[in-house]
Design an enzyme around this catalytic site. Structure first.
Site, mmCIF file in Angstrom:
data_model
loop_
_atom_site.group_PDB
_atom_site.id
_atom_site.type_symbol
_atom_site.label_atom_id
_atom_site.label_comp_id
_atom_site.label_asym_id
_atom_site.label_seq_id
_atom_site.Cartn_x
_atom_site.Cartn_y
_atom_site.Cartn_z
ATOM 1 N N HIS A 32 33.374 12.836 -29.154
ATOM 2 C CA HIS A 32 32.797 14.159 -28.905
ATOM 3 C C HIS A 32 32.723 14.388 -27.399
ATOM 4 O O HIS A 32 32.679 13.437 -26.604
ATOM 5 C CB HIS A 32 31.405 14.252 -29.511
ATOM 6 N N GLU A 50 30.421 15.284 -25.312
ATOM 7 C CA GLU A 50 29.312 14.680 -24.575
ATOM 8 C C GLU A 50 29.527 13.181 -24.378
ATOM 9 O O GLU A 50 29.281 12.645 -23.299
ATOM 10 C CB GLU A 50 27.982 14.913 -25.310
ATOM 11 N N CYS A 81 25.163 17.267 -31.365
ATOM 12 C CA CYS A 81 24.978 16.750 -32.717
ATOM 13 C C CYS A 81 24.049 15.535 -32.636
ATOM 14 O O CYS A 81 23.760 15.043 -31.547
ATOM 15 C CB CYS A 81 26.327 16.371 -33.320
ATOM 16 N N CYS A 132 25.569 12.598 -30.565
ATOM 17 C CA CYS A 132 25.598 12.876 -29.126
ATOM 18 C C CYS A 132 24.193 12.895 -28.549
ATOM 19 O O CYS A 132 23.976 12.402 -27.433
ATOM 20 C CB CYS A 132 26.316 14.185 -28.854
#
Length: 156
Positions: A53, A55, A83, A86
């Protein structure tokens, strides 16, 4: 540069990632002392990695840049509310602050619904969707004890 300037970079990373087919519409940057030290785009499809992801990618790049596992005095800018995975990574990295653009509801509206994960976290292990069992706790506790006794460990 302002929050809006750094967020614009994160949003541009998200847009480029979508256009290049890297993954979902997410981008992130880590800033320290007014300088971007880590950039990330969602790379789930490009890397065939469900943890890639934006991040997480940005945190990894920033930590490598700093030579540290913590983002002291840094700000993380992300194009969307993180999310659960993250968010956990962000808390482990310990930046001074985080700024986000879209909400989790905005993400859900385009097919990225993390609501199930938030629900699962609050369920007992026995009631979670993925069957889970415990195994070899006694043996693993020995390694935990080894860590506890270690005198030259780096706490994190």
């Amino acid at each position: 540069m302002s929050d809006q300037d750094f967020m614009s970079v994160a949003i541009e990373l998200a847009k480029a990632g979508v256009e290049e087919g890297l993954g979902g519409p997410f981008g992130a940057v880590v800033v320290k002392d007014g300088i971007i030290i880590g950039r990330g785009q969602n790379r789930v499809l490009a890397d065939t990695d469900p943890t890639a992801h934006a991040e997480v990618v940005a945190i990894r790049a920033a930590c490598t840049h700093l030579g540290s596992f913590q983002l002291d005095d840094c700000t993380l800018y992300t194009s969307c509310e993180p999310c659960p995975m993250c968010l956990g990574a962000i808390y482990w990295a310990r930046p001074a602050r985080m700024v986000y653009a879209c909400t989790r509801d905005d993400a859900s509206a385009v097919g990225f619904d993390d609501g199930m994960i938030y629900e699962e976290i609050n369920r007992s292990i026995e009631d979670r969707r993925i069957p889970t069992q415990q195994c070899m706790r006694t043996e693993s506790l020995k390694v935990m004890a080894l860590w506890a006794k270690k005198t030259d460990k780096t706490e994190y």
